[in-house]
Design a protein around this motif. Structure first.
Motif, PDB file in Angstrom:
ATOM      1  N   VAL A  68       0.844  -1.202   0.000  1.00  0.00           N
ATOM      2  CA  VAL A  68       0.000   0.000   0.000  1.00  0.00           C
ATOM      3  C   VAL A  68       0.876   1.247   0.000  1.00  0.00           C
ATOM      4  O   VAL A  68       0.650   2.196  -0.746  1.00  0.00           O
ATOM      5  CB  VAL A  68      -0.924  -0.006   1.228  1.00  0.00           C
ATOM      6  CG1 VAL A  68      -1.704   1.307   1.305  1.00  0.00           C
ATOM      7  CG2 VAL A  68      -1.859  -1.186   1.168  1.00  0.00           C
ATOM      8  N   THR A 105      -6.572   2.146  -7.916  1.00  0.00           N
ATOM      9  CA  THR A 105      -6.016   3.281  -7.185  1.00  0.00           C
ATOM     10  C   THR A 105      -4.979   4.056  -7.976  1.00  0.00           C
ATOM     11  O   THR A 105      -4.793   5.241  -7.743  1.00  0.00           O
ATOM     12  CB  THR A 105      -5.364   2.802  -5.867  1.00  0.00           C
ATOM     13  OG1 THR A 105      -4.487   1.714  -6.175  1.00  0.00           O
ATOM     14  CG2 THR A 105      -6.393   2.361  -4.868  1.00  0.00           C
ATOM     15  N   MET A 106      -4.299   3.393  -8.905  1.00  0.00           N
ATOM     16  CA  MET A 106      -3.178   4.067  -9.543  1.00  0.00           C
ATOM     17  C   MET A 106      -3.464   4.566 -10.946  1.00  0.00           C
ATOM     18  O   MET A 106      -2.882   5.565 -11.399  1.00  0.00           O
ATOM     19  CB  MET A 106      -1.968   3.123  -9.596  1.00  0.00           C
ATOM     20  CG  MET A 106      -1.492   2.691  -8.221  1.00  0.00           C
ATOM     21  SD  MET A 106      -0.357   1.321  -8.315  1.00  0.00           S
ATOM     22  CE  MET A 106       1.153   2.201  -8.567  1.00  0.00           C
ATOM     23  N   ARG A 113       2.594   1.703  -3.306  1.00  0.00           N
ATOM     24  CA  ARG A 113       1.593   2.081  -4.291  1.00  0.00           C
ATOM     25  C   ARG A 113       1.481   3.597  -4.349  1.00  0.00           C
ATOM     26  O   ARG A 113       1.550   4.197  -5.417  1.00  0.00           O
ATOM     27  CB  ARG A 113       0.261   1.466  -3.857  1.00  0.00           C
ATOM     28  CG  ARG A 113      -0.722   1.265  -4.934  1.00  0.00           C
ATOM     29  CD  ARG A 113      -1.748   0.283  -4.469  1.00  0.00           C
ATOM     30  NE  ARG A 113      -2.675   0.882  -3.508  1.00  0.00           N
ATOM     31  CZ  ARG A 113      -3.489   0.188  -2.712  1.00  0.00           C
ATOM     32  NH1 ARG A 113      -3.468  -1.131  -2.754  1.00  0.00           N
ATOM     33  NH2 ARG A 113      -4.300   0.801  -1.896  1.00  0.00           N
ATOM     34  N   THR A 114       1.353   4.189  -3.181  1.00  0.00           N
ATOM     35  CA  THR A 114       1.218   5.643  -3.158  1.00  0.00           C
ATOM     36  C   THR A 114       2.511   6.309  -3.601  1.00  0.00           C
ATOM     37  O   THR A 114       2.482   7.330  -4.288  1.00  0.00           O
ATOM     38  CB  THR A 114       0.837   6.139  -1.754  1.00  0.00           C
ATOM     39  OG1 THR A 114       1.645   5.449  -0.815  1.00  0.00           O
ATOM     40  CG2 THR A 114      -0.605   5.885  -1.445  1.00  0.00           C
ATOM     41  N   SER A 122       2.587   6.294  -7.266  1.00  0.00           N
ATOM     42  CA  SER A 122       1.641   7.289  -7.787  1.00  0.00           C
ATOM     43  C   SER A 122       2.226   8.694  -7.681  1.00  0.00           C
ATOM     44  O   SER A 122       2.158   9.498  -8.617  1.00  0.00           O
ATOM     45  CB  SER A 122       0.322   7.234  -7.006  1.00  0.00           C
ATOM     46  OG  SER A 122      -0.338   6.039  -7.314  1.00  0.00           O
ATOM     47  N   THR A 162      -7.162  -3.745  -7.060  1.00  0.00           N
ATOM     48  CA  THR A 162      -7.068  -2.569  -6.184  1.00  0.00           C
ATOM     49  C   THR A 162      -5.977  -1.631  -6.673  1.00  0.00           C
ATOM     50  O   THR A 162      -6.155  -0.417  -6.749  1.00  0.00           O
ATOM     51  CB  THR A 162      -6.726  -2.999  -4.745  1.00  0.00           C
ATOM     52  OG1 THR A 162      -7.463  -4.169  -4.440  1.00  0.00           O
ATOM     53  CG2 THR A 162      -7.044  -1.911  -3.760  1.00  0.00           C
ATOM     54  N   GLU A 163      -4.805  -2.226  -7.019  1.00  0.00           N
ATOM     55  CA  GLU A 163      -3.734  -1.411  -7.554  1.00  0.00           C
ATOM     56  C   GLU A 163      -4.187  -0.700  -8.813  1.00  0.00           C
ATOM     57  O   GLU A 163      -3.922   0.494  -9.007  1.00  0.00           O
ATOM     58  CB  GLU A 163      -2.502  -2.283  -7.887  1.00  0.00           C
ATOM     59  CG  GLU A 163      -1.661  -2.617  -6.683  1.00  0.00           C
ATOM     60  CD  GLU A 163      -0.499  -3.551  -7.020  1.00  0.00           C
ATOM     61  OE1 GLU A 163      -0.046  -3.545  -8.170  1.00  0.00           O
ATOM     62  OE2 GLU A 163      -0.079  -4.286  -6.112  1.00  0.00           O
TER      63      GLU A 163
END
Lengths: 286, 433, 357
Positions: free
Chosen positions: C171, C200-201, C174-175, C178, C196-197
């Motif tokens: 997580v 979110t991205m 991931r951010t 981004s 989910t990835e």
């Protein structure tokens, strides 16, 4: 705790006993004999370091040691170079790679003596015929001079061992993560740069193994030496193992031969240990 | 609970150990049990691979006649090292009853094991001079296998075509003349060269050829050679001449030429006219061309210039010895077998006809000797025109390793003849100091 | 910065079916495209074709209008991050990042500056002299990213870069990725099997199955307007619930259960047709007042997620998941009225599995 210790030694006993019987005892006996005038039948008297002093002045022994060293250096380099090259060829994406692997490995399945005779035929007969055809004098004298004997041995040894060493390199090359090579490809490496910076450093463990095998094999070479040149001409291509054998079984000076064998053992051990130590330092853990 | 477990471990490891040791021990037991009942077992450890089969057949015949004797033959030879094998055989405690010795050096090495054989019928029948090498203080310690001889084997047809009468070759000059004649007619005769000198076979140069020129110096007596502290090389010039002659008119390079090239490839296929070899080469030649071997070849002596120029070097290559350290009955049985082999009618027939030996004993029907080379050797021996074999009296390894190697050096032009001779002299002296 | 064009991109492996079939996609500059799909769907193969690590069987791939099919990977000006990082184990972090620059023959000082910049951004300054073996998973991942950043390449390719990390680190990274993208604005193609990835991205998601693109769209589009059953089921967690039944008038009928569909939500011409309806878990919930789309169901499993319950139940042979506010007291085995928000239902053709709009 005590019983555990006892059981521990008990389980180790078969190996220890076997090792003692077939390695340690003969080794110690050998050291002992090297201080006597043993002739293979009777032990003879104790002569101190006389055998060792003699061998330092023994030109034939020193010559064979020097010849062996030259041979080993050249062979080790050549075998590893050819072995690695073959491994790179057969691990690249060519169609007949399985067939090639088998072919390259094949010489290793033939006994050294037989190979020696096969190559003797090639060097003496085939080379001579070719030499006659193209009128090259130099091809007609193979194995009759020290130089051609030397290169004959090197060629034979490389031909025989390169395939074996190739297998070791193949194992390591195939163990290289594919992504690393791809990453380097994307990083902009040409095939040569890829080999130089990525493959070469990463197959370092294979070098340790291969160098050790080739070094000890070439140093201790006997049967190929015997069948290809027989030490000739005039014992100038006689390697240490053969020299020691002749000292023992032709001249019947067993104790003296034993002393040479001990010195030879020490040299090989030092060279091998140093080599492994040196190569180990350069290895990378994945 | 703990104790129980421990006992199990103990048992397991003991089992492993004992089974290991048992496995090692088993081999010995079986061999020991070979002596069944009241039979006498005679172990023969011999080196002549060539007659292994014939020898076994003859032994089987003997066993049939003498049911109380059991003879076990082990043959180690050919490519393997008989001397080394014999040493390990003795070292293992499994001593053979009959084994082979080569000459004075072997006699000295093995003297603790050699039974006196003077009282055997075979020793009685042995030809004059054949027992010299194995006699110590007038006690005979070995019995000759056979006689062998060597010289220049030549191709009769080629000599005829070149107009050379072999009988006219009686000395070095006439030999040289014949060689030059042959050389000048190489094209018409369709030969590559006159000689094939196998410089690679150090026994041919270092033992046999050298013997021809060294034997006169020691009066053809192997013991004289064996006892001598020095060597003079009295006939070294004659030696050099013969060597040069062979080398100059040989197929090159001589240093890497070996026995099989010399005998089989070059001589048997009639690509050379003459080779220096012995009667044993008959088998090799017959293997390629039996017709040629039987009718096309003859043997000439190696002339020693300034000495006897018509003598054929004839000698005994190997002796039988009996191990005196075994039971009396085994020693007796061994002697009886030797007597039977060389003096009984059946044995004699086998020796000449089956083994194709040139007998070293009296009382043989020599008309049965069939091959031309053996005949030539036997005839020379009969006529007394022989040169003795003294190379068994050379210092150990001197002939092949020292002299033979140096001759290779000479042939490779890495050393002069003087250097070869000097170095050989020095090596002889240093090993006899 | 680059604009990519993929036309009819196809990959066939020896004696196997097509791994990627007629892949068409235009990627605008600065986009962050995520290829998502189950394993074996061809997403990695497509990425590798873009990288040049796999040959393109047919079709064309071009960057900024220049055809790339035959161009060597090293000449495509791309950077790639591999799933297992693919760091060179015999080089230090610094050397790993500097490797590509060194090969380009860049002056040492410039290499140093670039590597330091990248290390700064990624918080690797303290580790430059370490070998990869002495780093944690997250740090290795950063080095892999750093190796891509220093290149200043036109295009970033990332092949499941986070799947070897534990969930917490995933997580976090991931951010970071981004943020990195927002900062560098490099066109990026990112492959993952984790929706989910993707959600979110991505600026746009490409959903693939069996070598074929199922749908391309922004996260919101693919979530709200899935083109087919596969996309609907793949995007979103827990997955969308599906019910097989038929439309009778304004009702969706399955077995004994009838659910009223508001006129506005019902596509035309479906009367008496077999359909599949899809309802996301947040649209099967509890409402104080019952109506014609409320059904009493027996709760099989109840999971408290903190602010809400996930309730698992079965209706007419279809198991489904619903979400219920955590204020209520629920337990498994009880019978409970669930409200099906039929105005949010998506309708799919049961034979083609395509959405009926």
């Amino acid at each position: 705790m005590r019983t555990k210790d006892f059981a521990y030694w008990l389980f180790l006993a078969p190996v220890l006993i076997a090792l003692t019987l077939v390695v340690v005892v003969p080794m110690l006996l050998g050291v002992y004999y090297s201080f006597t005038s043993w002739n293979g039948i009777t032990t003879g008297e104790y002569v101190g370091f006389q055998n060792y002093i003699n061998l330092l002045k023994d030109e034939r022994f020193l010559d064979s040691l020097w010849f062996t060293t030259k041979f080993s250096v050249v062979s080790v380099i050549l075998i590893n170079f050819i072995g690695l090259s073959l491994a790179l060829i057969v691990t690249s994406r060519i169609k007949s790679s399985n067939l090639l692997r088998t072919t390259f490995f094949m010489p290793n399945l033939i006994g050294g003596l037989i190979l020696g005779f096969i190559w003797q035929f090639i060097f003496i007969k085939v080379f001579a015929s070719v030499g006659e055809m193209v009128g090259m004098e130099s091809l007609q004298v193979w194995l009759s001079t020290t130089e051609t004997g030397f290169w004959g041995l090197v060629i034979l040894m490389s031909w025989q061992m390169a395939g074996y060493i190739m297998v070791i390199y193949i194992a390591y090359l195939q163990g290289l993560p594919k992504e690393l090579l791809e990453a380097s490809e994307i990083d902009g490496a040409s095939s040569f740069q890829r080999f130089r910076y990525i493959v070469f450093p990463l197959v370092a463990p294979a070098f340790t193994v291969s160098m050790f095998l080739t070094l000890s094999n070439t140093f201790k070479l006997y049967d190929q030496n015997l069948s290809l040149t027989g030490g000739g001409p005039y014992n100038s291509t006689e390697m240490v193992a053969m020299e020691i054998f002749n000292t023992a079984f032709v001249q019947n000076t067993f104790a003296y031969a034993q002393a040479k064998a001990i010195i030879f053992f020490v040299i090989v051990a030092i060279v091998a240990l140093f080599q492994v130590y040196w190569n180990k330092r350069r290895e990378v853990e994945m | 609970m703990k104790e129980f477990k421990f006992k199990k471990e103990l048992l397991a490891s003991l089992l492993v150990t004992t089974s290991l040791l048992a496995a090692c021990g088993n081999g010995g037991d079986e061999e020991g049990s070979a002596a069944e009942g009241d039979k006498v077992t005679v172990d023969i450890f011999q080196f002549k691979v060539e007659f292994k089969e014939q020898f076994e057949n003859v032994v089987a015949m003997y066993e049939k006649e003498n049911p109380d004797v059991n003879i076990e033959i082990t043959t180690v030879g050919g490519g393997e090292d008989y001397g080394a094998a014999l040493r390990s055989k003795f070292a293992s405690g499994n001593e053979p009853a009959i084994f082979n010795i080569g000459g004075p050096q072997d006699v000295a090495d093995w003297k603790d094991s050699l039974a006196p054989l003077s009282d055997t019928a075979a020793a009685e029948a042995a030809l004059d001079g054949t027992l010299e090498g194995v006699t110590v203080d007038s006690e005979v310690l070995g019995l000759p296998y056979n006689q062998e001889g060597y010289g220049f084997i030549y191709n009769i047809r080629l000599f005829e075509e070149a107009g050379i009468d072999p009988a006219s070759i009686t000395d070095f000059a006439s030999l040289e003349e014949a060689v030059k004649t042959l050389d000048s007619k190489k094209e018409e005769l369709e030969i590559e060269s006159v000689f094939a000198l196998p410089g690679k076979e150090k026994w041919v140069t270092g033992l046999h050829l050298s013997n021809t020129f060294i034997a006169p110096e020691f009066d053809h007596n192997v013991l004289d050679a064996y006892d001598s502290k020095t060597i003079d090389f009295t006939y070294s010039d004659a030696f050099k001449k013969i060597l040069d002659l062979q080398n100059e008119y040989s197929k090159q390079p001589t240093v890497s030429l070996d026995y099989s090239q010399q005998v089989e490839e070059l001589f048997s296929l009639e690509r050379v006219a003459m080779i220096q070899q012995g009667n044993w080469a008959y088998g090799s030649i017959a293997g390629i061309d039996p017709e040629f071997a039987d009718n096309g070849i003859g043997m000439l002596p190696i002339p020693v210039e300034g000495y006897e120029e018509g003598g054929l070097p004839v000698g005994v290559p190997m002796y039988w010895a009996v191990n005196k350290n075994l039971d009396e009955e085994v020693v007796e049985a061994s002697k009886e077998f030797m007597d039977w082999l060389y003096t009984s009618e059946a044995g004699k027939t086998a020796v000449v006809e089956d083994f194709k030996f040139i007998p070293a004993y009296e009382g043989y029907d020599t008309s049965k000797i069939s091959d031309p080379l053996s005949k030539a050797v036997y005839d020379a021996s009969e006529a007394g025109e022989t040169i003795g074999w003294v190379f068994m009296g050379y210092p150990t390894g001197w002939g092949e390793d020292e002299l033979g190697s140096n001759i290779q050096k000479y042939l490779s032009e890495e050393a002069t003849w003087e250097e070869v001779v000097d170095s050989a002299k020095a090596a002889w002296e240093s090993s006899r100091q | 910065m680059a604009k990519l064009l993929m036309e009819q991109l196809t990959k066939t492996f020896d004696n196997k079916a097509m791994a990627v079939e007629n892949f068409n996609l235009t990627v605008e500059d600065e986009e962050f495209i995520v290829f998502v799909g189950p394993s074996g769907c061809g997403k990695s193969t497509t990425l590798r074709m873009i990288a040049g690590l796999e040959d393109i069987s047919s079709g064309t791939f071009s960057i900024d209008g220049k055809k790339m099919n035959e161009v060597e990977p090293k000449d495509r000006d791309i950077a790639m991050v591999f799933q297992n990082y693919a760091l060179y184990p015999h080089m230090t972090v610094y050397e790993n990042m500097a490797f590509s620059l060194k090969l380009k023959g860049m002056p040492k000082a410039e290499i140093k500056e670039r590597v330091r910049n990248a290390a700064e951004i990624l918080g690797l300054m303290d580790y430059l002299n370490r070998k990869p073996k002495a780093l944690s998973g997250g740090q290795r991942q950063r080095v892999a990213l750093g190796r891509a950043i220093v290149r200043d390449a036109k295009l970033f390719l990332m092949d499941e870069p986070l799947s070897n990390l534990d969930s917490k680190l995933r997580v976090q990274m991931r951010t970071e990725i981004s943020k990195l993208h927002q900062r560098l604005k490099t066109t990026t193609i990112y492959v993952t099997h984790d929706q989910t990835e993707a959600m979110t991205m991505a600026t746009r998601i490409v959903i693939m199955k069996d070598g074929v693109i199922q749908q391309v769209g922004t996260p919101k589009e693919v979530y709200d307007q899935p083109d087919n059953v596969f996309v609907a089921g793949f995007i979103g967690s827990p997955a969308m619930n599906f019910f097989n039944g038929r439309i009778e008038g304004n009702y969706f009928v399955m077995g004994q259960t009838k659910l009223l569909i508001p006129d506005s939500a019902l596509p035309e011409g479906l009367d008496n047709q077999e359909v599949i309806i899809g309802l996301r878990p947040e649209h099967i919930t509890h409402k104080p007042e019952k109506d014609q789309s409320t059904v009493e169901v027996n709760l099989d499993v109840v999971e408290l997620m903190g602010s809400e319950y996930m309730v698992y139940a079965t209706l007419e042979g279809h198991s489904f998941v619903g979400r219920v506010d955590a204020n209520l007291n629920l337990s498994a085995g009880t019978v409970f009225p669930m409200a099906f928000e039929m105005d949010k239902a998506r309708f799919f053709d049961p034979t083609t599995e395509k959405r009926i709009k």
